[in-house]
Scaffold this active site. Sequence first.
Site, mmCIF file in Angstrom:
data_model
loop_
_atom_site.group_PDB
_atom_site.id
_atom_site.type_symbol
_atom_site.label_atom_id
_atom_site.label_comp_id
_atom_site.label_asym_id
_atom_site.label_seq_id
_atom_site.Cartn_x
_atom_site.Cartn_y
_atom_site.Cartn_z
ATOM 1 N N LYS A 160 0.912 -1.191 0.131
ATOM 2 C CA LYS A 160 0.010 -0.050 -0.004
ATOM 3 C C LYS A 160 0.907 1.342 0.058
ATOM 4 O O LYS A 160 0.611 2.090 -0.716
ATOM 5 C CB LYS A 160 -0.878 -0.100 1.130
ATOM 6 C CG LYS A 160 -1.842 -1.236 1.404
ATOM 7 C CD LYS A 160 -2.670 -0.666 2.653
ATOM 8 C CE LYS A 160 -1.949 -0.936 3.996
ATOM 9 N NZ LYS A 160 -1.199 -2.327 4.083
ATOM 10 N N GLU A 186 1.453 5.374 10.723
ATOM 11 C CA GLU A 186 2.347 4.548 10.012
ATOM 12 C C GLU A 186 3.894 4.538 10.356
ATOM 13 O O GLU A 186 3.918 5.133 11.540
ATOM 14 C CB GLU A 186 2.377 4.441 8.587
ATOM 15 C CG GLU A 186 1.035 4.077 7.857
ATOM 16 C CD GLU A 186 0.990 2.468 7.892
ATOM 17 O OE1 GLU A 186 1.514 1.878 7.184
ATOM 18 O OE2 GLU A 186 0.172 1.951 8.750
ATOM 19 N N ARG A 187 4.656 3.783 9.651
ATOM 20 C CA ARG A 187 6.021 4.056 10.460
ATOM 21 C C ARG A 187 6.635 5.382 10.358
ATOM 22 O O ARG A 187 6.333 6.201 9.257
ATOM 23 C CB ARG A 187 6.923 3.024 9.398
ATOM 24 C CG ARG A 187 6.860 1.520 9.376
ATOM 25 C CD ARG A 187 7.428 1.166 8.411
ATOM 26 N NE ARG A 187 6.871 -0.425 7.979
ATOM 27 C CZ ARG A 187 5.783 -0.598 7.347
ATOM 28 N NH1 ARG A 187 5.281 0.335 6.421
ATOM 29 N NH2 ARG A 187 5.443 -1.631 7.002
#
Lengths: 475, 296
Positions: A160, A186-187
Amino acid sequence: MNKGKLIQVVGSVFDAKFSPEEVPAVHNAVEIQGNFRGEQRSLYGEVQMHLGGGKIRAIALGSTLGLRRGMEVIDTGGPLTVPVGIETLGRVFNLFGEPIDELGPVNAKVRKPIHHQPPKLEDLSPKTEMFETGIKVIDLLCPFVRGGKTGLFGGAGVGKTVIIQELIARIATRYGGYSVFAGVGERSREGNDLWLEMQKTNIGDSNDSVLNHTCLVFGQMNEPPGARLRVALSAVTMAEYFCESGIGDILFFIDNIFRFSQAGSEVSALLGRIPSAVGYQSTLATEMGQLQERIASTKSGSITSVQAIYVPADDLTDPAPAATFTHLDSFVVLDRAITQKGIYPAVSPLESTSRILDPNIVGQEHYDVAQKVLEYLQRYKDLQDVIAILGIDELSKEDQQIVARARRLERFFSQPFLVTKQFIGIEGKYVTVPDTVESCKRICDGEGDRLPEEAFMYVGTLEEAILKAKTLKTA
Amino acid sequence: MIGPRQILHRRNAIDSIRKMTRTMEMISTTRYKYYFNRWIAAKEYHDALARTGYLLVTSPKLHDHPLLKENSSGRSAIIAIGSNRGLCGSYNSYIYQAMKVHIDKAKNSGKKLEIYAPDRRLVGLLNYHNITPAKIYDMDEMPTDEQIDEITDEFLDQYMSGKLDNLGIVYMRYYSVGSQRPQTLTIMPLTELIDDLTTRATVIWPWTLSVEDFYFSPSVTEIIESLARMIIHSSIQSCFMDAILSEHVARMIAMKNATENAEEMIKELSAEYNRSRQSQITRELLDIISGAEAIQ
């Protein structure tokens, strides 16, 4: 100034007591200033509930480490505000609208509250137009809508984020307008990578970097749930302003909208709400609706948004992705089974679709080719059990041909990306829609039947596949 | 994700397929045994016929006989024996490949090639490749003697009247259970057939004997035609027999593999079913428990 006292702290939710006449309104920001374990800082919270008797319950928007009962809670008198406008371009923000790129303060003239009513139905723009991405499988089967919303659904590790970054690289570099990127849960590394990448890349042939046209907002997985819950709203507020004030058409990227639902579910039980199906908050659909309704194209400007949506356990019927589905114009579903075949982007042709895959919008030929491709792929899927048990020789000749073409189409939908060049060593390929449609049409008509399947992997048009077949032969 | 109910449904479907493939395997095994016994029994007869035929065609008296002359009408024919039923792996594609050699050869040399085939699976394949057989025979797994006679007479007459150069049978030659190969047996001209048969004969050949060692009554010229008829009849019959044996062997192997694949799939689906059933139970339990906790 209206002040209260902190009376309870549970995880990232706290209660405070104000005088019953001066309770801060719901969605107001409250501030706690003080000494947090020897560190002098302030913590913001957002009022969610009135518990009666002047007591309020709020979500902490930062870390509650060192928070103590009895601390002073100050009502800021309104919701959280973020700076908006062209001054925000080229900068990186957190959810409070504070720059985190260490490039000095942002002198924005306007600040906007992050809570806002969505635009009225009568103000929405009814225009429907296709938005070319240059990615074959997306343009053919699930074309993006200009001013519409697209969701990228996928389980863990199916690509994604890579697709989101590829779209930024493809669209933002060709596109004159402004972009807003929201990094939600997210990261945290990805934010840094993106920022550096955008500095290096120029728009088209100009000397202007992509970053100067982009505004980045991050509340990544290092942040507490309150921050991840509200960062999407901060980003939407910034995007919305560009659109409302007529500055221009906006590209709005969110990676990852599921983290917004997840953060909501983390604080929901602490707020005392009864959990609903699969442990999600009972207000899941409402929260999602409030966010998504604001990402809308109005008559004054459009927001084209691309959202990555994590699918827990590859189950699309999970309430969180299911609640997002209804808001989108185009669905790109990534499939683990396709990544296992080594085909990237792993877009599932049969599950992905778009509202505008309609002969009146994309044209009759595009529509017909897309339907033919889907027909072949569906037939191949139906036959898969028979092939697994009895072998391909038992199929009739017609079916064998369909299977052969479907397998070639499947491989043809792989495509080298601009952002993955350093990993796979193949130059990224941009294929225009007419080229995609024509190549797929020719494969459906059997022009690729004699080429080895291998030749269809990671090429642009059918011509390139034919060339690749020749080099494969000589090798 | 598919629910446990759908997985169960799919598993049941595959289980029925498995039952079917196992039955097919068993049927083919029995049929194979039956035909194998007939094949063994017929072998010696074929060899004896070939031996006699060999002696006859070496006779100098027969030089001018229309059966031994080579024709040049530009028309040849092949009989292609495909499988009787489906589900036998790539049997028919092998036969088609062998046929394709003849078709291409005829095309290149500008000759006319007619294809004769029993009404079987192969005909569909030929239709797909836009090949129309000159004649489709309607026969069972093993043609009756009358049917073979009919074929023999038809081609023999055509050959003797000079309208046919060549007749071949494309079939799956049976060597043993482990080995079958697609092959073409030339039936006419007769000399080629006898050549073919003698080189493939399984009995020790009395090389020491020649045509001069025999006294023929009635004369060679009179015998030759009815003997040719017998040899051709028996050759066609043995081709069909080989084809059937090969078909059953192919089906036995294909169905054995299919049964194993189905079993493998059932195993995987069972695991998937159990997992999905269990996770459904866990999810429901969690919902109930957390719901109950929350309203306390």
